[in-house]
Design a protein around this motif. Structure first.
Motif, PDB file in Angstrom:
ATOM      1  N   GLU A   4     -13.004 -19.664  -4.113  1.00  0.00           N
ATOM      2  CA  GLU A   4     -13.528 -18.422  -5.072  1.00  0.00           C
ATOM      3  C   GLU A   4     -13.294 -18.706  -6.594  1.00  0.00           C
ATOM      4  O   GLU A   4     -12.251 -19.118  -6.674  1.00  0.00           O
ATOM      5  N   PRO A   5     -14.374 -18.748  -7.530  1.00  0.00           N
ATOM      6  CA  PRO A   5     -13.878 -18.734  -8.763  1.00  0.00           C
ATOM      7  C   PRO A   5     -13.101 -17.902  -9.531  1.00  0.00           C
ATOM      8  O   PRO A   5     -12.968 -16.816  -8.798  1.00  0.00           O
ATOM      9  N   TYR A   6     -12.499 -17.869 -10.588  1.00  0.00           N
ATOM     10  CA  TYR A   6     -12.037 -16.781 -11.267  1.00  0.00           C
ATOM     11  C   TYR A   6     -12.775 -15.606 -11.119  1.00  0.00           C
ATOM     12  O   TYR A   6     -13.928 -15.381 -11.475  1.00  0.00           O
ATOM     13  N   HIS A   7     -12.128 -14.394 -10.705  1.00  0.00           N
ATOM     14  CA  HIS A   7     -12.876 -13.081 -10.572  1.00  0.00           C
ATOM     15  C   HIS A   7     -11.776 -12.042 -10.957  1.00  0.00           C
ATOM     16  O   HIS A   7     -10.589 -12.330 -10.880  1.00  0.00           O
ATOM     17  N   LEU A   8     -12.147 -10.774 -10.783  1.00  0.00           N
ATOM     18  CA  LEU A   8     -11.156  -9.791 -11.269  1.00  0.00           C
ATOM     19  C   LEU A   8     -10.869  -9.005  -9.985  1.00  0.00           C
ATOM     20  O   LEU A   8     -11.356  -8.820  -9.005  1.00  0.00           O
ATOM     21  N   HIS A   9      -9.322  -9.040  -9.776  1.00  0.00           N
ATOM     22  CA  HIS A   9      -8.725  -8.099  -8.641  1.00  0.00           C
ATOM     23  C   HIS A   9      -7.996  -7.080  -9.379  1.00  0.00           C
ATOM     24  O   HIS A   9      -7.322  -7.365 -10.660  1.00  0.00           O
ATOM     25  N   ALA A  10      -8.047  -5.904  -9.382  1.00  0.00           N
ATOM     26  CA  ALA A  10      -7.281  -4.708  -9.790  1.00  0.00           C
ATOM     27  C   ALA A  10      -6.102  -3.999  -9.066  1.00  0.00           C
ATOM     28  O   ALA A  10      -5.231  -3.306  -9.719  1.00  0.00           O
ATOM     29  N   VAL A  11      -6.079  -4.578  -7.769  1.00  0.00           N
ATOM     30  CA  VAL A  11      -4.790  -4.422  -7.121  1.00  0.00           C
ATOM     31  C   VAL A  11      -4.383  -5.639  -6.221  1.00  0.00           C
ATOM     32  O   VAL A  11      -5.085  -6.411  -6.002  1.00  0.00           O
ATOM     33  N   PRO A  12      -3.135  -5.660  -5.921  1.00  0.00           N
ATOM     34  CA  PRO A  12      -2.667  -6.810  -5.143  1.00  0.00           C
ATOM     35  C   PRO A  12      -3.490  -6.881  -3.833  1.00  0.00           C
ATOM     36  O   PRO A  12      -3.842  -5.887  -3.098  1.00  0.00           O
ATOM     37  N   ARG A  13      -3.525  -8.253  -3.318  1.00  0.00           N
ATOM     38  CA  ARG A  13      -4.059  -8.564  -2.259  1.00  0.00           C
ATOM     39  C   ARG A  13      -3.555  -8.045  -0.904  1.00  0.00           C
ATOM     40  O   ARG A  13      -3.862  -7.944   0.031  1.00  0.00           O
ATOM     41  N   ASP A  14      -2.023  -7.485  -1.140  1.00  0.00           N
ATOM     42  CA  ASP A  14      -1.394  -6.993   0.080  1.00  0.00           C
ATOM     43  C   ASP A  14      -1.555  -5.323  -0.040  1.00  0.00           C
ATOM     44  O   ASP A  14      -0.990  -4.548   0.710  1.00  0.00           O
ATOM     45  N   ALA A  15      -2.358  -4.765  -0.903  1.00  0.00           N
ATOM     46  CA  ALA A  15      -2.665  -3.503  -0.994  1.00  0.00           C
ATOM     47  C   ALA A  15      -3.420  -2.953   0.319  1.00  0.00           C
ATOM     48  O   ALA A  15      -4.197  -3.797   0.552  1.00  0.00           O
ATOM     49  N   PRO A  16      -3.436  -1.867   0.786  1.00  0.00           N
ATOM     50  CA  PRO A  16      -4.296  -1.312   2.250  1.00  0.00           C
ATOM     51  C   PRO A  16      -5.779  -1.690   1.611  1.00  0.00           C
ATOM     52  O   PRO A  16      -6.313  -1.520   0.433  1.00  0.00           O
ATOM     53  N   LEU A  17      -6.275  -1.926   2.752  1.00  0.00           N
ATOM     54  CA  LEU A  17      -7.795  -2.484   2.725  1.00  0.00           C
ATOM     55  C   LEU A  17      -8.506  -1.061   2.145  1.00  0.00           C
ATOM     56  O   LEU A  17      -9.176  -1.748   1.151  1.00  0.00           O
ATOM     57  N   THR A  21      -7.497   1.075  -0.150  1.00  0.00           N
ATOM     58  CA  THR A  21      -7.396   0.930  -1.688  1.00  0.00           C
ATOM     59  C   THR A  21      -8.152  -0.219  -2.400  1.00  0.00           C
ATOM     60  O   THR A  21      -8.617  -0.087  -3.349  1.00  0.00           O
ATOM     61  N   ARG A  22      -8.269  -1.336  -1.663  1.00  0.00           N
ATOM     62  CA  ARG A  22      -8.927  -2.592  -2.331  1.00  0.00           C
ATOM     63  C   ARG A  22     -10.283  -2.212  -2.329  1.00  0.00           C
ATOM     64  O   ARG A  22     -10.960  -2.498  -3.420  1.00  0.00           O
ATOM     65  N   ILE A  23     -10.816  -1.901  -1.196  1.00  0.00           N
ATOM     66  CA  ILE A  23     -12.403  -1.374  -1.269  1.00  0.00           C
ATOM     67  C   ILE A  23     -12.746  -0.246  -2.431  1.00  0.00           C
ATOM     68  O   ILE A  23     -13.708  -0.506  -2.968  1.00  0.00           O
ATOM     69  N   ALA A  24     -11.917   0.633  -2.460  1.00  0.00           N
ATOM     70  CA  ALA A  24     -12.205   1.643  -3.578  1.00  0.00           C
ATOM     71  C   ALA A  24     -12.093   1.180  -4.829  1.00  0.00           C
ATOM     72  O   ALA A  24     -12.743   1.475  -5.787  1.00  0.00           O
ATOM     73  N   VAL A  25     -11.094   0.054  -4.911  1.00  0.00           N
ATOM     74  CA  VAL A  25     -10.806  -0.237  -6.528  1.00  0.00           C
ATOM     75  C   VAL A  25     -12.036  -1.217  -6.853  1.00  0.00           C
ATOM     76  O   VAL A  25     -12.662  -1.139  -7.847  1.00  0.00           O
ATOM     77  N   GLU A  26     -12.319  -2.149  -5.893  1.00  0.00           N
ATOM     78  CA  GLU A  26     -13.337  -3.050  -6.063  1.00  0.00           C
ATOM     79  C   GLU A  26     -14.720  -2.330  -6.254  1.00  0.00           C
ATOM     80  O   GLU A  26     -15.458  -2.516  -7.134  1.00  0.00           O
ATOM     81  N   ALA A  27     -15.109  -1.380  -5.324  1.00  0.00           N
ATOM     82  CA  ALA A  27     -16.283  -0.467  -5.827  1.00  0.00           C
ATOM     83  C   ALA A  27     -16.205   0.255  -7.053  1.00  0.00           C
ATOM     84  O   ALA A  27     -17.063   0.057  -7.830  1.00  0.00           O
ATOM     85  N   ALA A  28     -15.016   0.692  -7.282  1.00  0.00           N
ATOM     86  CA  ALA A  28     -14.938   1.270  -8.761  1.00  0.00           C
ATOM     87  C   ALA A  28     -15.124   0.494  -9.883  1.00  0.00           C
ATOM     88  O   ALA A  28     -15.871   0.575 -10.886  1.00  0.00           O
ATOM     89  N   MET A  29     -14.593  -0.906  -9.774  1.00  0.00           N
ATOM     90  CA  MET A  29     -14.704  -1.666 -10.794  1.00  0.00           C
ATOM     91  C   MET A  29     -16.233  -2.257 -11.086  1.00  0.00           C
ATOM     92  O   MET A  29     -16.666  -2.198 -12.144  1.00  0.00           O
TER      93      MET A  29
END
Length: 181
Positions: free
Chosen positions: A98-111, A113-121
């Motif tokens: 993947e090219p550069y993109h935004l992550h707002a929580v670490p990749r080891d955060a619970p799934l 959490t990652r889904i919620a934050v990615e959706a919110a972003m």
């Protein structure tokens, strides 16, 4: 492309997650279904394959569904609450191919959490772009699925559950019946 690739992917994944709790029954009945969802939406990072993780992901659905029905101020409240709750700290990341993109929580955060934050972003991008009309409810009368209209002319009306085909068949049958009368 209307939005950045990661935004579009997150919006589509959020809509798909919401639709797993639609009127057609439980779309995430077990861990295997969550595994398939994880893979089909190209999530990366931590994935525990547990009942607790499945429950946490399912618990997101009502909050995300609300986004499709709310007015802009409530949407902003939902987005801000999700970002605060999960202590989002956006950073540019590259991984896999993947090219550069935004992550707002670490990749080891619970799934969940990652889904919620990615959706919110992603929804934050939609709000900032003044494109909330792209978050729609399927127009088929028997469907409560949500959709993201990423078409250039904002013409998508039906979800991906076959509702467009059902509507076309119904219209065809109505025209044939009217012609016979």
């Amino acid at each position: 492309m209307l939005f950045a690739h990661d935004t579009e992917c997150s919006l589509v994944a959020a809509a798909a997650l919401v639709n797993t709790a639609g009127s057609s029954g439980e779309g995430l009945p077990d861990i295997a279904a969550l595994d398939a969802f994880f893979t089909s939406h190209s999530y990366s990072g931590r994935h525990e394959h547990t009942e607790a993780e499945l429950r946490a992901v399912r618990a997101l659905r009502p909050r995300l569904r609300r986004i499709w029905y709310a007015e802009v101020d409530e949407i902003v409240s939902i987005v801000n609450a999700l970002l605060r709750e999960h202590r989002a700290l956006p950073q540019l990341i590259t991984h896999d191919t993947e090219p550069y993109h935004l992550h707002a929580v670490p990749r080891d955060a619970p799934l969940a959490t990652r889904i919620a934050v990615e959706a919110a972003m992603a929804v934050a991008d939609v709000v900032r772009g003044g494109e909330l009309r792209r978050l729609r409810i399927c127009e088929h009368p028997d469907c409560d699925n949500v959709l993201v209209d990423l078409s250039k002319n904002r013409s998508r009306r039906f979800c991906e559950a076959g509702c467009g085909n059902r509507a076309a068949v119904s219209a065809y049958r109505a025209r044939r019946a009217a012609a016979r009368s």
